[in-house]
Design an enzyme around this catalytic site. Sequence first.
Site, PDB file in Angstrom:
ATOM      1  N   CYS A 129      20.792 -38.155 -31.350  1.00 50.55           N
ATOM      2  CA  CYS A 129      21.527 -38.710 -31.065  1.00 50.55           C
ATOM      3  C   CYS A 129      21.268 -39.853 -30.181  1.00 50.55           C
ATOM      4  O   CYS A 129      21.789 -41.398 -30.142  1.00 50.55           O
ATOM      5  CB  CYS A 129      22.024 -38.344 -29.625  1.00 50.55           C
ATOM      6  SG  CYS A 129      23.496 -36.605 -30.132  1.00 50.55           S
ATOM      7  N   GLN A 188      22.219 -25.904 -28.683  1.00 52.23           N
ATOM      8  CA  GLN A 188      20.693 -24.937 -29.762  1.00 52.23           C
ATOM      9  C   GLN A 188      20.920 -23.759 -29.513  1.00 52.23           C
ATOM     10  O   GLN A 188      20.338 -22.941 -30.514  1.00 52.23           O
ATOM     11  CB  GLN A 188      19.672 -26.064 -28.713  1.00 52.23           C
ATOM     12  CG  GLN A 188      19.190 -27.719 -29.507  1.00 52.23           C
ATOM     13  CD  GLN A 188      20.249 -28.121 -30.656  1.00 52.23           C
ATOM     14  OE1 GLN A 188      19.116 -26.906 -31.286  1.00 52.23           O
ATOM     15  NE2 GLN A 188      20.569 -28.721 -31.193  1.00 52.23           N
ATOM     16  N   SER A 222      28.599 -26.694 -30.270  1.00 52.60           N
ATOM     17  CA  SER A 222      29.366 -27.683 -30.845  1.00 52.60           C
ATOM     18  C   SER A 222      29.202 -26.683 -32.391  1.00 52.60           C
ATOM     19  O   SER A 222      28.102 -26.178 -32.644  1.00 52.60           O
ATOM     20  CB  SER A 222      28.107 -28.705 -31.179  1.00 52.60           C
ATOM     21  OG  SER A 222      29.053 -29.524 -31.904  1.00 52.60           O
ATOM     22  N   ALA A 223      30.096 -26.931 -32.998  1.00 49.89           N
ATOM     23  CA  ALA A 223      30.034 -26.037 -34.301  1.00 49.89           C
ATOM     24  C   ALA A 223      28.765 -26.913 -35.631  1.00 49.89           C
ATOM     25  O   ALA A 223      28.335 -25.421 -36.455  1.00 49.89           O
ATOM     26  CB  ALA A 223      31.821 -26.563 -35.539  1.00 49.89           C
ATOM     27  N   HIS A 224      28.601 -28.035 -35.621  1.00 53.77           N
ATOM     28  CA  HIS A 224      27.286 -27.778 -36.219  1.00 53.77           C
ATOM     29  C   HIS A 224      26.102 -27.915 -36.164  1.00 53.77           C
ATOM     30  O   HIS A 224      25.393 -28.347 -37.099  1.00 53.77           O
ATOM     31  CB  HIS A 224      28.239 -29.477 -37.111  1.00 53.77           C
ATOM     32  CG  HIS A 224      27.588 -30.799 -35.866  1.00 53.77           C
ATOM     33  ND1 HIS A 224      26.047 -31.254 -36.164  1.00 53.77           N
ATOM     34  CD2 HIS A 224      27.407 -31.347 -34.108  1.00 53.77           C
ATOM     35  CE1 HIS A 224      25.794 -32.589 -35.009  1.00 53.77           C
ATOM     36  NE2 HIS A 224      26.906 -31.553 -33.938  1.00 53.77           N
ATOM     37  N   THR A 279      29.828 -33.433 -26.672  1.00 49.65           N
ATOM     38  CA  THR A 279      29.833 -34.317 -26.188  1.00 49.65           C
ATOM     39  C   THR A 279      30.700 -34.470 -25.112  1.00 49.65           C
ATOM     40  O   THR A 279      31.157 -34.682 -23.879  1.00 49.65           O
ATOM     41  CB  THR A 279      29.684 -35.908 -26.872  1.00 49.65           C
ATOM     42  OG1 THR A 279      28.327 -35.645 -27.404  1.00 49.65           O
ATOM     43  CG2 THR A 279      29.734 -36.347 -25.860  1.00 49.65           C
ATOM     44  N   THR A 303      46.283 -33.236 -30.839  1.00 48.50           N
ATOM     45  CA  THR A 303      46.689 -32.007 -31.996  1.00 48.50           C
ATOM     46  C   THR A 303      45.329 -31.263 -32.635  1.00 48.50           C
ATOM     47  O   THR A 303      44.455 -31.892 -32.366  1.00 48.50           O
ATOM     48  CB  THR A 303      48.053 -32.527 -32.617  1.00 48.50           C
ATOM     49  OG1 THR A 303      49.339 -33.031 -32.265  1.00 48.50           O
ATOM     50  CG2 THR A 303      47.621 -31.153 -34.557  1.00 48.50           C
TER      51      THR A 303
END
Length: 347
Positions: free
Chosen positions: A291, A144, A164-166, A72, A202
Amino acid sequence: MAPRVYLDWNATTPLRPEAKAAMVAAMEVVGNPSSVHGEGRAAKSLMERARAQIAAALGADGADIVFTSGATEAAALACAGRGLHCADIEHEAVSAWCQSDLAVDAAGQVAVTAPAQTALQYANSETGIVQVLPDGLAVSDLTQAFGKLPFAFNWLGCAMGLVSAHKLGGPKGIGALILRQGLEVPAQLKGGGQEMGRRAGTENLIGIAGFAAAAEAASRDLANGVWEQVAEIRNILESALSSIANETISVGNGGARLPNTLCLVTPGWKGETQVMQMDLAGFAVSAGSACSSGKVRPSRVLRAMGFDDIAATSALRISIGPETTKDAVLRFAEAWGKQYHKARARV
């Protein structure tokens, strides 16, 4: 009592053991990657190794990998202020920054006339439909597709990509923007100048380490044919469900789809009702994009493809993964069939 079955992998995936191990190891790294002392250099080294691992898994050697809090944020960084165009099939994280005026045909394919001014996803999270990406595309949401489909960012021909990692077994809260080398984007978060001045703050070293380990493992699974086996399980489920309800439409069937995704439209049987009934029966599924959950409205994606409002509120998304078994999907088909017959008996 049978154990619960998770069939919502497109919303988020279980954390891979490799990612968890990498994150635990990264917790022992004390330094800030921006610090110049030994501890800082050790943290910086870990982060840059992870960046190289992710680039290799993406086929993005030479491209810039900018770490973000997820796809996002990467979408905002890529799309804000660019005056891009898209279609209504895009995830809302992308369409929020674009003019949604591109046509979509009944097969879910988008007509692109000006690629350099267009954002176009590679694969849709709700239907699994895969797009043919035109050369010179400005932005592609690869979220995806990454880890499920064989591709290399360098030969996709797009300027920017979102990941996106997840979605591939990594932790939540970490993603990246992939930039063709030499391309600049204005920073949305300003401050310390991290990530080559493109994203201040950071860096999430623990998340980055988990992301890299998950990306490497996902790339290995893809090369070993794991997702071909997943597609076989998906097809078994699709066949079982079609034998129960021949009125049900399997969206995208016959075209290129993600190997794990099944989107079913049973007109008049609301998707949210199906989700609740299946949840009570021990199965986690979705009525569409996670989402958009909780919003009782027709699917933008299905409406764009020409489905009417009744059909577009009657969709069920089942998305499976390498851990999903044949027995699990057949048990789902049996439970879904019982609810289907009850719903039709009330009509």
